[in-house]
Design a protein around this motif. Structure first.
Motif, PDB file in Angstrom:
ATOM      1  N   GLU A  32       0.830  -1.209   0.000  1.00  0.00           N
ATOM      2  CA  GLU A  32       0.000   0.000   0.000  1.00  0.00           C
ATOM      3  C   GLU A  32       0.867   1.264   0.000  1.00  0.00           C
ATOM      4  OE1 GLU A  32      -3.284   0.563  -0.452  1.00  0.00           O
ATOM      5  OE2 GLU A  32      -3.250  -1.563  -0.910  1.00  0.00           O
ATOM      6  N   PHE A  33       1.894   1.257   0.819  1.00  0.00           N
ATOM      7  CA  PHE A  33       2.801   2.394   0.895  1.00  0.00           C
ATOM      8  C   PHE A  33       3.441   2.669  -0.469  1.00  0.00           C
ATOM      9  CE2 PHE A  33       7.321   3.633   1.482  1.00  0.00           C
ATOM     10  CZ  PHE A  33       7.125   4.924   1.974  1.00  0.00           C
ATOM     11  N   ILE A  34       3.956   1.621  -1.093  1.00  0.00           N
ATOM     12  CA  ILE A  34       4.636   1.770  -2.378  1.00  0.00           C
ATOM     13  C   ILE A  34       3.644   2.162  -3.471  1.00  0.00           C
ATOM     14  CG2 ILE A  34       5.990   0.568  -4.129  1.00  0.00           C
ATOM     15  CD1 ILE A  34       7.135  -1.153  -1.772  1.00  0.00           C
ATOM     16  N   THR A  35       2.449   1.577  -3.436  1.00  0.00           N
ATOM     17  CA  THR A  35       1.419   1.942  -4.426  1.00  0.00           C
ATOM     18  C   THR A  35       1.068   3.422  -4.300  1.00  0.00           C
ATOM     19  OG1 THR A  35       0.508  -0.299  -4.436  1.00  0.00           O
ATOM     20  CG2 THR A  35      -0.922   1.462  -5.242  1.00  0.00           C
ATOM     21  N   ASN A  36       0.943   3.901  -3.078  1.00  0.00           N
ATOM     22  CA  ASN A  36       0.639   5.325  -2.878  1.00  0.00           C
ATOM     23  C   ASN A  36       1.748   6.219  -3.436  1.00  0.00           C
ATOM     24  OD1 ASN A  36      -1.838   4.896  -1.666  1.00  0.00           O
ATOM     25  ND2 ASN A  36      -0.981   4.819   0.388  1.00  0.00           N
ATOM     26  N   MET A  37       2.979   5.765  -3.320  1.00  0.00           N
ATOM     27  CA  MET A  37       4.107   6.568  -3.793  1.00  0.00           C
ATOM     28  C   MET A  37       4.277   6.491  -5.307  1.00  0.00           C
ATOM     29  SD  MET A  37       5.282   8.021  -1.109  1.00  0.00           S
ATOM     30  CE  MET A  37       6.857   8.645  -1.626  1.00  0.00           C
ATOM     31  N   LYS A  39       1.928   5.108  -7.534  1.00  0.00           N
ATOM     32  CA  LYS A  39       0.638   5.125  -8.255  1.00  0.00           C
ATOM     33  C   LYS A  39       0.518   3.940  -9.215  1.00  0.00           C
ATOM     34  CE  LYS A  39      -0.233   9.075  -6.315  1.00  0.00           C
ATOM     35  NZ  LYS A  39      -0.332   8.938  -4.914  1.00  0.00           N
ATOM     36  N   ASN A  40       1.195   2.835  -8.884  1.00  0.00           N
ATOM     37  CA  ASN A  40       1.173   1.676  -9.760  1.00  0.00           C
ATOM     38  C   ASN A  40       1.224   0.403  -8.901  1.00  0.00           C
ATOM     39  OD1 ASN A  40       2.058  -0.523 -11.468  1.00  0.00           O
ATOM     40  ND2 ASN A  40       2.581   1.019 -13.000  1.00  0.00           N
ATOM     41  N   ARG A  41       0.108  -0.314  -8.849  1.00  0.00           N
ATOM     42  CA  ARG A  41      -0.006  -1.518  -8.008  1.00  0.00           C
ATOM     43  C   ARG A  41       0.965  -2.609  -8.463  1.00  0.00           C
ATOM     44  NH1 ARG A  41      -2.100  -2.687  -3.256  1.00  0.00           N
ATOM     45  NH2 ARG A  41      -3.735  -1.216  -3.694  1.00  0.00           N
ATOM     46  N   SER A  42       1.090  -2.808  -9.765  1.00  0.00           N
ATOM     47  CA  SER A  42       1.973  -3.853 -10.277  1.00  0.00           C
ATOM     48  C   SER A  42       3.429  -3.576  -9.906  1.00  0.00           C
ATOM     49  CB  SER A  42       1.817  -3.968 -11.792  1.00  0.00           C
ATOM     50  OG  SER A  42       2.650  -4.962 -12.297  1.00  0.00           O
ATOM     51  N   THR A  43       3.843  -2.324 -10.035  1.00  0.00           N
ATOM     52  CA  THR A  43       5.199  -1.934  -9.638  1.00  0.00           C
ATOM     53  C   THR A  43       5.391  -2.181  -8.147  1.00  0.00           C
ATOM     54  OG1 THR A  43       5.344  -0.288 -11.390  1.00  0.00           O
ATOM     55  CG2 THR A  43       6.814   0.002  -9.502  1.00  0.00           C
ATOM     56  N   ALA A  44       4.386  -1.832  -7.363  1.00  0.00           N
ATOM     57  CA  ALA A  44       4.464  -2.037  -5.916  1.00  0.00           C
ATOM     58  C   ALA A  44       4.618  -3.522  -5.583  1.00  0.00           C
ATOM     59  CB  ALA A  44       3.228  -1.458  -5.234  1.00  0.00           C
ATOM     60  N   GLU A  45       3.846  -4.361  -6.258  1.00  0.00           N
ATOM     61  CA  GLU A  45       3.941  -5.797  -6.020  1.00  0.00           C
ATOM     62  C   GLU A  45       5.347  -6.305  -6.351  1.00  0.00           C
ATOM     63  OE1 GLU A  45       0.826  -7.360  -8.485  1.00  0.00           O
ATOM     64  OE2 GLU A  45      -0.741  -6.856  -7.043  1.00  0.00           O
ATOM     65  N   ASP A  46       5.894  -5.847  -7.464  1.00  0.00           N
ATOM     66  CA  ASP A  46       7.239  -6.266  -7.857  1.00  0.00           C
ATOM     67  C   ASP A  46       8.276  -5.825  -6.821  1.00  0.00           C
ATOM     68  OD1 ASP A  46       6.309  -7.470 -10.148  1.00  0.00           O
ATOM     69  OD2 ASP A  46       6.858  -5.804 -11.473  1.00  0.00           O
ATOM     70  N   ILE A  47       8.154  -4.591  -6.363  1.00  0.00           N
ATOM     71  CA  ILE A  47       9.112  -4.075  -5.379  1.00  0.00           C
ATOM     72  C   ILE A  47       9.017  -4.875  -4.085  1.00  0.00           C
ATOM     73  CG2 ILE A  47       9.676  -2.092  -3.908  1.00  0.00           C
ATOM     74  CD1 ILE A  47       8.990  -0.281  -6.318  1.00  0.00           C
ATOM     75  N   VAL A  48       7.799  -5.160  -3.639  1.00  0.00           N
ATOM     76  CA  VAL A  48       7.628  -5.936  -2.405  1.00  0.00           C
ATOM     77  C   VAL A  48       8.253  -7.329  -2.560  1.00  0.00           C
ATOM     78  CG1 VAL A  48       5.940  -7.062  -0.884  1.00  0.00           C
ATOM     79  CG2 VAL A  48       5.617  -4.678  -1.570  1.00  0.00           C
TER      80      VAL A  48
END
Length: 178
Positions: A32-37, A39-48
């Motif tokens: 959620e934190f990364i998605t907020n920063m 603005k891309n859920r897929s990118t956030a999932e990859d980073i996590v």
């Protein structure tokens, strides 16, 4: 209540249950934190996923961490900074390219096209070599843009299985292009 130090000690001994517990406790908030920063859920999932891969790789020394929460959020911030830096480099590169003579640009574009086609071919080969389920999960994620939850529901598998397939697919592609 969980004793974080005990979990980290167990993880440092290679305990997958400890790893899974940390993932379940922290991954949703990180995402959620990364998605907020970004603005891309897929990118956030990859980073996590990359963060937790690094944690697993560093599991032998993880017990030294005083606060796992601070540690993973610091990793997330660094990953976001890296992503923004990478995007900034791309923007600067495009700006520089606009300033170069047209002939040079045409040559570079041709070269870039050739390299992109070669890279695309290597990626396609790697995808085609994947087991059917992994390939399906990966394509649903990357080509159709489905979330992990949507893929899990569509294929009647757990989101953890989806995450594992995507992580393995990404690793296979990285190996194929390196």
């Amino acid at each position: 209540m969980y004793d974080e130090k005990e979990i980290l000690n167990d993880l440092s001994k290679g305990d997958r249950e400890a790893f899974n517990l940390l993932y379940l406790l922290y991954a949703p908030n990180l995402e959620e934190f990364i998605t907020n920063m970004t603005k891309n859920r897929s990118t956030a999932e990859d980073i996590v996923h990359n963060i937790f891969l690094k944690i697993w790789d560093k599991r032998n020394t993880i017990y030294r961490i005083d606060s796992f929460k601070q540690y993973v959020f610091k990793m997330a911030k660094n990953a976001i900074y890296d992503l923004f830096d990478h995007n900034l480099v791309k923007v600067r590169y495009k700006q520089k390219m606009k300033q170069l003579p047209q002939l040079y640009i045409s040559h570079n574009n041709m070269q870039d096209e050739i390299e992109a086609k070669d890279l695309s071919l290597l990626i396609d080969i790697a995808i085609n070599k994947m087991p059917n389920k992994r390939r399906t999960v990966f394509l649903l994620s990357r080509k159709e843009g489905l979330s992990h939850k949507e893929i899990a529901e569509k294929l009647n598998i757990s989101t953890k299985t989806v995450e594992n397939h995507i992580t393995q697919a990404i690793n296979e592609i990285r190996q194929a292009i390196s």
